[in-house]
Write a protein that holds these residues in place. Structure first.
Motif, PDB file in Angstrom:
ATOM      1  N   GLU A   1     -13.313  -5.082  -9.358  1.00 22.61           N
ATOM      2  CA  GLU A   1     -13.608  -4.002 -10.302  1.00 22.61           C
ATOM      3  C   GLU A   1     -13.260  -2.648  -9.706  1.00 22.61           C
ATOM      4  O   GLU A   1     -13.153  -1.658 -10.425  1.00 22.61           O
ATOM      5  N   ILE A   2     -13.106  -2.619  -8.380  1.00 24.57           N
ATOM      6  CA  ILE A   2     -12.706  -1.394  -7.682  1.00 24.57           C
ATOM      7  C   ILE A   2     -12.021  -1.810  -6.375  1.00 24.57           C
ATOM      8  O   ILE A   2     -12.404  -2.820  -5.775  1.00 24.57           O
ATOM      9  N   ILE A   3     -10.980  -1.066  -5.994  1.00 26.88           N
ATOM     10  CA  ILE A   3     -10.200  -1.441  -4.810  1.00 26.88           C
ATOM     11  C   ILE A   3     -10.044  -0.251  -3.870  1.00 26.88           C
ATOM     12  O   ILE A   3      -9.696   0.847  -4.311  1.00 26.88           O
ATOM     13  N   PHE A   4     -10.303  -0.484  -2.591  1.00 28.79           N
ATOM     14  CA  PHE A   4     -10.039   0.507  -1.542  1.00 28.79           C
ATOM     15  C   PHE A   4      -8.788   0.047  -0.804  1.00 28.79           C
ATOM     16  O   PHE A   4      -8.721  -1.104  -0.378  1.00 28.79           O
ATOM     17  N   ILE A   5      -7.791   0.926  -0.679  1.00 27.44           N
ATOM     18  CA  ILE A   5      -6.542   0.555   0.001  1.00 27.44           C
ATOM     19  C   ILE A   5      -6.194   1.595   1.064  1.00 27.44           C
ATOM     20  O   ILE A   5      -6.079   2.792   0.757  1.00 27.44           O
ATOM     21  N   ASP A   6      -5.986   1.105   2.280  1.00 27.50           N
ATOM     22  CA  ASP A   6      -5.532   1.961   3.379  1.00 27.50           C
ATOM     23  C   ASP A   6      -4.080   2.357   3.107  1.00 27.50           C
ATOM     24  O   ASP A   6      -3.288   1.544   2.614  1.00 27.50           O
ATOM     25  N   ILE A   7      -3.718   3.592   3.443  1.00 30.12           N
ATOM     26  CA  ILE A   7      -2.343   4.044   3.215  1.00 30.12           C
ATOM     27  C   ILE A   7      -1.386   3.452   4.246  1.00 30.12           C
ATOM     28  O   ILE A   7      -0.362   2.882   3.904  1.00 30.12           O
ATOM     29  N   MET A   8      -1.732   3.590   5.511  1.00 31.00           N
ATOM     30  CA  MET A   8      -0.830   3.155   6.582  1.00 31.00           C
ATOM     31  C   MET A   8      -1.084   1.701   6.962  1.00 31.00           C
ATOM     32  O   MET A   8      -2.026   1.402   7.688  1.00 31.00           O
ATOM     33  N   MET A   9      -0.244   0.804   6.431  1.00 33.40           N
ATOM     34  CA  MET A   9      -0.352  -0.621   6.761  1.00 33.40           C
ATOM     35  C   MET A   9       1.050  -1.185   6.993  1.00 33.40           C
ATOM     36  O   MET A   9       2.009  -0.678   6.427  1.00 33.40           O
ATOM     37  N   PRO A  10       1.137  -2.235   7.805  1.00 32.31           N
ATOM     38  CA  PRO A  10       2.442  -2.864   8.021  1.00 32.31           C
ATOM     39  C   PRO A  10       2.904  -3.628   6.772  1.00 32.31           C
ATOM     40  O   PRO A  10       2.092  -3.916   5.897  1.00 32.31           O
ATOM     41  N   ARG A  11       4.178  -3.932   6.699  1.00 24.19           N
ATOM     42  CA  ARG A  11       4.814  -4.707   5.625  1.00 24.19           C
ATOM     43  C   ARG A  11       4.815  -3.993   4.272  1.00 24.19           C
ATOM     44  O   ARG A  11       5.856  -3.643   3.773  1.00 24.19           O
ATOM     45  N   LEU A  12       3.659  -3.780   3.677  1.00 25.58           N
ATOM     46  CA  LEU A  12       3.567  -3.132   2.366  1.00 25.58           C
ATOM     47  C   LEU A  12       2.476  -2.068   2.482  1.00 25.58           C
ATOM     48  O   LEU A  12       1.308  -2.402   2.661  1.00 25.58           O
ATOM     49  N   ASP A  13       2.853  -0.792   2.422  1.00 27.34           N
ATOM     50  CA  ASP A  13       1.839   0.247   2.645  1.00 27.34           C
ATOM     51  C   ASP A  13       0.950   0.455   1.411  1.00 27.34           C
ATOM     52  O   ASP A  13       1.157  -0.152   0.363  1.00 27.34           O
ATOM     53  N   GLY A  14      -0.039   1.305   1.575  1.00 24.25           N
ATOM     54  CA  GLY A  14      -1.019   1.532   0.510  1.00 24.25           C
ATOM     55  C   GLY A  14      -0.427   2.106  -0.760  1.00 24.25           C
ATOM     56  O   GLY A  14      -0.845   1.763  -1.864  1.00 24.25           O
ATOM     57  N   TYR A  15       0.566   3.000  -0.616  1.00 26.78           N
ATOM     58  CA  TYR A  15       1.193   3.586  -1.799  1.00 26.78           C
ATOM     59  C   TYR A  15       1.917   2.508  -2.611  1.00 26.78           C
ATOM     60  O   TYR A  15       1.798   2.446  -3.831  1.00 26.78           O
ATOM     61  N   GLN A  16       2.683   1.665  -1.905  1.00 27.86           N
ATOM     62  CA  GLN A  16       3.422   0.591  -2.583  1.00 27.86           C
ATOM     63  C   GLN A  16       2.452  -0.394  -3.241  1.00 27.86           C
ATOM     64  O   GLN A  16       2.657  -0.818  -4.374  1.00 27.86           O
ATOM     65  N   THR A  17       1.392  -0.740  -2.500  1.00 31.20           N
ATOM     66  CA  THR A  17       0.397  -1.683  -3.020  1.00 31.20           C
ATOM     67  C   THR A  17      -0.264  -1.115  -4.277  1.00 31.20           C
ATOM     68  O   THR A  17      -0.385  -1.801  -5.294  1.00 31.20           O
ATOM     69  N   CYS A  18      -0.661   0.155  -4.208  1.00 29.82           N
ATOM     70  CA  CYS A  18      -1.310   0.817  -5.347  1.00 29.82           C
ATOM     71  C   CYS A  18      -0.371   0.824  -6.554  1.00 29.82           C
ATOM     72  O   CYS A  18      -0.781   0.478  -7.666  1.00 29.82           O
TER      73      CYS A  18
END
Length: 133
Positions: A53-70
């Motif tokens: 129902e709500i998601i917290f995503i780190d921006i700096m991550m390997p492979r697929l970063d937070g912006y791409q994931t969002c």
């Protein structure tokens, strides 16, 4: 306030085990149902099954970063309205603006306190409750 969090399905995506564990512990104490992901790919594989129902995503991550994931989560009709809060150790205007561009609903600077974490969720849920009226 605890009724608001009881049974709430929250996803925390961060490549830092410490951040994942801290957020998970704080949220579970409030009654949330928590699932974690180690990176964007891990998160995307779990989102469809878990339906947070709500998601917290780190921006700096390997492979697929937070912006791409969002951006990928928000481009899916089923999760377009799911609030996403970006997590970053940088408190920059650019990061916040870029987060908004890809569809994030809020931004939290790490390390965050228990109150900051819960307030970020409350702000999203209050908005939803108001929007539903």
């Amino acid at each position: 306030m605890s009724d608001l969090f009881n049974g709430l399905k929250v996803m925390v995506v961060d490549d830092s085990k410490t951040i994942r564990r801290t957020a998970e512990t704080l949220l579970k104490k409030q009654g949330c149902d928590v699932v974690t992901g180690v990176d964007g790919y891990d998160a995307l594989s779990k989102i469809a099954d878990y339906k947070p129902e709500i998601i917290f995503i780190d921006i700096m991550m390997p492979r697929l970063d937070g912006y791409q994931t969002c951006a990928l989560v928000k481009s899916n009709q089923a999760f377009k309205k799911t609030p996403i809060i970006m997590l970053s150790s940088k408190d920059g205007v650019f990061d916040k603006a870029k987060g908004r561009v890809v569809g994030s609903d809020n931004y939290l600077t790490k390390p965050f306190s228990r109150d900051e974490l819960l307030n970020a969720i409350s702000a999203q849920l209050d908005g939803k409750a108001t929007a539903a009226v």
